[in-house]
Design a protein around this motif. Structure first.
Motif, PDB file in Angstrom:
ATOM      1  N   LEU A   8       0.829  -1.209   0.000  1.00  0.00           N
ATOM      2  CA  LEU A   8       0.000   0.000   0.000  1.00  0.00           C
ATOM      3  C   LEU A   8       0.862   1.257   0.000  1.00  0.00           C
ATOM      4  CD1 LEU A   8      -2.850  -0.947   2.525  1.00  0.00           C
ATOM      5  CD2 LEU A   8      -3.040  -0.685   0.041  1.00  0.00           C
ATOM      6  N   GLY A   9       1.940   1.235   0.775  1.00  0.00           N
ATOM      7  CA  GLY A   9       2.842   2.385   0.799  1.00  0.00           C
ATOM      8  C   GLY A   9       3.459   2.649  -0.562  1.00  0.00           C
ATOM      9  N   CYS A  10       3.827   1.604  -1.270  1.00  0.00           N
ATOM     10  CA  CYS A  10       4.400   1.774  -2.608  1.00  0.00           C
ATOM     11  C   CYS A  10       3.369   2.324  -3.586  1.00  0.00           C
ATOM     12  CB  CYS A  10       4.956   0.445  -3.112  1.00  0.00           C
ATOM     13  SG  CYS A  10       6.461  -0.113  -2.256  1.00  0.00           S
ATOM     14  N   VAL A  11       2.131   1.877  -3.480  1.00  0.00           N
ATOM     15  CA  VAL A  11       1.076   2.380  -4.374  1.00  0.00           C
ATOM     16  C   VAL A  11       0.846   3.875  -4.154  1.00  0.00           C
ATOM     17  CG1 VAL A  11      -1.389   2.246  -4.902  1.00  0.00           C
ATOM     18  CG2 VAL A  11      -0.062   0.158  -4.657  1.00  0.00           C
ATOM     19  N   VAL A  12       0.796   4.285  -2.888  1.00  0.00           N
ATOM     20  CA  VAL A  12       0.591   5.708  -2.583  1.00  0.00           C
ATOM     21  C   VAL A  12       1.769   6.543  -3.074  1.00  0.00           C
ATOM     22  CG1 VAL A  12       0.290   7.393  -0.728  1.00  0.00           C
ATOM     23  CG2 VAL A  12      -0.882   5.198  -0.605  1.00  0.00           C
ATOM     24  N   SER A  13       2.988   6.050  -2.870  1.00  0.00           N
ATOM     25  CA  SER A  13       4.159   6.802  -3.324  1.00  0.00           C
ATOM     26  C   SER A  13       4.230   6.860  -4.842  1.00  0.00           C
ATOM     27  CB  SER A  13       5.439   6.177  -2.759  1.00  0.00           C
ATOM     28  OG  SER A  13       5.639   4.865  -3.261  1.00  0.00           O
ATOM     29  N   LEU A  14       3.756   5.824  -5.527  1.00  0.00           N
ATOM     30  CA  LEU A  14       3.702   5.857  -6.987  1.00  0.00           C
ATOM     31  C   LEU A  14       2.742   6.937  -7.475  1.00  0.00           C
ATOM     32  CD1 LEU A  14       3.732   2.063  -7.941  1.00  0.00           C
ATOM     33  CD2 LEU A  14       5.429   3.768  -8.600  1.00  0.00           C
ATOM     34  N   PHE A  43       3.970  11.182   3.497  1.00  0.00           N
ATOM     35  CA  PHE A  43       4.198  10.811   4.899  1.00  0.00           C
ATOM     36  C   PHE A  43       3.482   9.509   5.233  1.00  0.00           C
ATOM     37  CE2 PHE A  43       2.962  10.999   9.403  1.00  0.00           C
ATOM     38  CZ  PHE A  43       4.213  11.084   9.984  1.00  0.00           C
ATOM     39  N   ILE A  44       2.258   9.347   4.734  1.00  0.00           N
ATOM     40  CA  ILE A  44       1.504   8.106   4.971  1.00  0.00           C
ATOM     41  C   ILE A  44       2.232   6.913   4.358  1.00  0.00           C
ATOM     42  CG2 ILE A  44      -0.650   6.899   4.470  1.00  0.00           C
ATOM     43  CD1 ILE A  44      -2.071   9.599   4.647  1.00  0.00           C
ATOM     44  N   SER A  45       2.712   7.078   3.120  1.00  0.00           N
ATOM     45  CA  SER A  45       3.414   5.975   2.466  1.00  0.00           C
ATOM     46  C   SER A  45       4.705   5.622   3.205  1.00  0.00           C
ATOM     47  CB  SER A  45       3.714   6.338   1.011  1.00  0.00           C
ATOM     48  OG  SER A  45       4.628   7.417   0.941  1.00  0.00           O
ATOM     49  N   ALA A  46       5.422   6.638   3.699  1.00  0.00           N
ATOM     50  CA  ALA A  46       6.652   6.371   4.445  1.00  0.00           C
ATOM     51  C   ALA A  46       6.358   5.635   5.752  1.00  0.00           C
ATOM     52  CB  ALA A  46       7.386   7.677   4.723  1.00  0.00           C
ATOM     53  N   GLY A  74       7.711   1.975   6.671  1.00  0.00           N
ATOM     54  CA  GLY A  74       8.482   1.827   7.895  1.00  0.00           C
ATOM     55  C   GLY A  74       7.895   0.788   8.842  1.00  0.00           C
ATOM     56  N   VAL A  75       6.561   0.762   8.956  1.00  0.00           N
ATOM     57  CA  VAL A  75       5.916  -0.239   9.817  1.00  0.00           C
ATOM     58  C   VAL A  75       6.169  -1.641   9.280  1.00  0.00           C
ATOM     59  CG1 VAL A  75       3.667  -1.105  10.562  1.00  0.00           C
ATOM     60  CG2 VAL A  75       4.161   1.336  10.699  1.00  0.00           C
ATOM     61  N   GLY A  76       6.081  -1.800   7.958  1.00  0.00           N
ATOM     62  CA  GLY A  76       6.349  -3.108   7.370  1.00  0.00           C
ATOM     63  C   GLY A  76       7.774  -3.573   7.616  1.00  0.00           C
ATOM     64  N   MET A  77       8.732  -2.664   7.511  1.00  0.00           N
ATOM     65  CA  MET A  77      10.122  -3.037   7.769  1.00  0.00           C
ATOM     66  C   MET A  77      10.352  -3.383   9.234  1.00  0.00           C
ATOM     67  SD  MET A  77      12.220  -0.307   5.414  1.00  0.00           S
ATOM     68  CE  MET A  77      13.774  -1.083   5.878  1.00  0.00           C
ATOM     69  N   ALA A  78       9.643  -2.712  10.127  1.00  0.00           N
ATOM     70  CA  ALA A  78       9.786  -3.013  11.549  1.00  0.00           C
ATOM     71  C   ALA A  78       9.192  -4.376  11.914  1.00  0.00           C
ATOM     72  CB  ALA A  78       9.119  -1.913  12.383  1.00  0.00           C
ATOM     73  N   LEU A  79       8.156  -4.795  11.181  1.00  0.00           N
ATOM     74  CA  LEU A  79       7.524  -6.085  11.466  1.00  0.00           C
ATOM     75  C   LEU A  79       8.246  -7.251  10.815  1.00  0.00           C
ATOM     76  CD1 LEU A  79       3.727  -5.195  11.061  1.00  0.00           C
ATOM     77  CD2 LEU A  79       4.968  -5.621  13.187  1.00  0.00           C
ATOM     78  N   ILE A 118      11.896  12.905   3.504  1.00  0.00           N
ATOM     79  CA  ILE A 118      12.490  14.173   3.080  1.00  0.00           C
ATOM     80  C   ILE A 118      11.560  14.879   2.084  1.00  0.00           C
ATOM     81  CG2 ILE A 118      14.441  15.210   1.853  1.00  0.00           C
ATOM     82  CD1 ILE A 118      16.185  12.982   2.974  1.00  0.00           C
ATOM     83  N   GLY A 119      10.967  14.097   1.183  1.00  0.00           N
ATOM     84  CA  GLY A 119      10.019  14.682   0.241  1.00  0.00           C
ATOM     85  C   GLY A 119       8.815  15.292   0.930  1.00  0.00           C
ATOM     86  N   THR A 120       8.417  14.726   2.066  1.00  0.00           N
ATOM     87  CA  THR A 120       7.301  15.298   2.822  1.00  0.00           C
ATOM     88  C   THR A 120       7.610  16.719   3.263  1.00  0.00           C
ATOM     89  OG1 THR A 120       6.670  13.095   3.626  1.00  0.00           O
ATOM     90  CG2 THR A 120       5.861  15.001   4.860  1.00  0.00           C
ATOM     91  N   ILE A 121       8.837  16.957   3.703  1.00  0.00           N
ATOM     92  CA  ILE A 121       9.234  18.301   4.142  1.00  0.00           C
ATOM     93  C   ILE A 121       9.325  19.250   2.954  1.00  0.00           C
ATOM     94  CG2 ILE A 121      11.037  19.620   5.311  1.00  0.00           C
ATOM     95  CD1 ILE A 121      11.738  17.059   6.846  1.00  0.00           C
ATOM     96  N   LEU A 122       9.915  18.777   1.864  1.00  0.00           N
ATOM     97  CA  LEU A 122      10.090  19.633   0.689  1.00  0.00           C
ATOM     98  C   LEU A 122       8.768  19.985   0.028  1.00  0.00           C
ATOM     99  CD1 LEU A 122      13.192  17.894  -0.951  1.00  0.00           C
ATOM    100  CD2 LEU A 122      13.166  19.979   0.424  1.00  0.00           C
ATOM    101  N   SER A 123       7.767  19.122   0.163  1.00  0.00           N
ATOM    102  CA  SER A 123       6.503  19.335  -0.542  1.00  0.00           C
ATOM    103  C   SER A 123       5.773  20.592  -0.086  1.00  0.00           C
ATOM    104  CB  SER A 123       5.588  18.120  -0.344  1.00  0.00           C
ATOM    105  OG  SER A 123       5.209  17.991   1.021  1.00  0.00           O
ATOM    106  N   TRP A 124       6.052  21.078   1.120  1.00  0.00           N
ATOM    107  CA  TRP A 124       5.358  22.260   1.626  1.00  0.00           C
ATOM    108  C   TRP A 124       5.756  23.525   0.882  1.00  0.00           C
ATOM    109  CZ3 TRP A 124       1.438  22.120   5.175  1.00  0.00           C
ATOM    110  CH2 TRP A 124       1.209  20.885   5.768  1.00  0.00           C
ATOM    111  N   HIS A 125       6.857  23.464   0.160  1.00  0.00           N
ATOM    112  CA  HIS A 125       7.289  24.616  -0.626  1.00  0.00           C
ATOM    113  C   HIS A 125       7.487  24.238  -2.093  1.00  0.00           C
ATOM    114  CE1 HIS A 125       7.929  26.863   3.095  1.00  0.00           C
ATOM    115  NE2 HIS A 125       8.541  25.794   3.575  1.00  0.00           N
ATOM    116  N   ALA A 126       6.845  23.139  -2.519  1.00  0.00           N
ATOM    117  CA  ALA A 126       7.037  22.663  -3.893  1.00  0.00           C
ATOM    118  C   ALA A 126       6.172  23.429  -4.885  1.00  0.00           C
ATOM    119  CB  ALA A 126       6.723  21.173  -3.980  1.00  0.00           C
ATOM    120  N   GLY A 127       4.915  23.666  -4.538  1.00  0.00           N
ATOM    121  CA  GLY A 127       4.004  24.328  -5.458  1.00  0.00           C
ATOM    122  C   GLY A 127       4.048  25.835  -5.335  1.00  0.00           C
TER     123      GLY A 127
END
Length: 262
Positions: A154-160, A189-192, A196-201, A245-254
């Motif tokens: 699901l995270g990969c689909v959202v990031s795509l 952020f949701i996709s990350a 991250g949860v999947g990698m922790a499990l 990192i993209g989550t932080i940059l996105s606030w000034h992307a548009g």
């Protein structure tokens, strides 16, 4: 090219602001002006008005407030690159089965475990030296790996989806505004978090008998035993970090939306 004689323009009222340059409205009697369809267009009462195709730089700031969006900002270009890079790393790491590396029992053949794929495994006591995914979802050996398959997928689909928007923003003008960029940041952020949860499990599945057969009896949850963590695990983690990192940059992307006030 035609020439037209114009009479003197009546004096301008001190309280009225005309939307054309002073060089155009200060005409002397008997002055001839060269007409051009690309720069000037005649208006009412013999006045001259700049046409819509003229250069807007002749307008003064007190008459026109013009702001135009030019697609992504400089930060937005970096955001698009980081988003595409993070999505590629996460998806490639999710698909490849080199998360955990060991040795096939009683042989020298290497064994690789992924989230839903594996390489070189035993089937009814016979070694199968090839890579492939589990036949069905229920064949995935542990519940933690099944959850990993769902949440990381699901995270990969959202990031795509976000990366697709970033690519469109590089090609289509004004596609990503300030608000759209921040929405993309929330999705990133949701996709990350999902990845991250999947990698922790994932390490909780190392106590399964299939893993112990390749990593030794000491292998267990969050203990690799004789195995080592594969490079695709780190690749997926790097992709997850890039999405943050993209989550932080996105606030000034548009850029701000287009506004034209006169």
């Amino acid at each position: 090219m035609s020439f037209t004689r114009y009479s003197a323009v009546p004096p301008r009222s001190p309280t009225r602001s005309l939307p054309y340059p002073s060089s155009v409205r200060a005409l002397e009697p008997g002055t001839y002006i060269k007409r051009s369809t690309t720069t000037l267009a005649s208006g009412r009462s013999g006045h001259l008005y700049p046409s819509r195709s003229c250069n807007l730089s002749v307008y003064s700031q007190e008459n026109v407030d013009f702001r135009m969006s030019c697609g992504l900002t400089a930060v937005g270009v970096i955001w698009a690159f980081v988003s595409i890079l993070g999505t590629t790393a996460s998806c490639v790491g999710f698909f490849l089965p080199y998360w955990l590396e060991g040795t096939l029992a009683n042989t020298s053949h290497p064994v690789h475990f992924g989230v839903f794929r594996r390489c070189n495994y035993l089937v009814e006591g016979r070694a199968v030296l090839q890579c492939g995914h589990y036949t069905t979802f229920s064949d995935i050996p542990t519940m933690s790996w099944k959850i990993c398959t769902i949440v990381i997928g699901l995270g990969c689909v959202v990031s795509l989806f976000v990366s697709f928007c970033a690519i469109l923003a590089c090609c289509v003008r004004d596609f990503v505004t300030r608000r759209v960029g921040r929405v993309c940041g929330v999705l990133q952020f949701i996709s990350a978090v999902l990845i991250g949860v999947g990698m922790a499990l994932y390490p909780q599945g190392w106590s399964h008998e299939q893993v112990r057969g390749a990593c030794g009896p000491e292998a267990g949850s969050y203990n690799t035993g004789d195995c080592t963590i594969g490079w695709t695990f780190y690749l997926t983690g790097a992709g997850c970090g890039a999405l943050l990192i993209g989550t932080i940059l996105s606030w000034h992307a548009g850029t701000k939306t287009v506004s034209y006030d006169d």
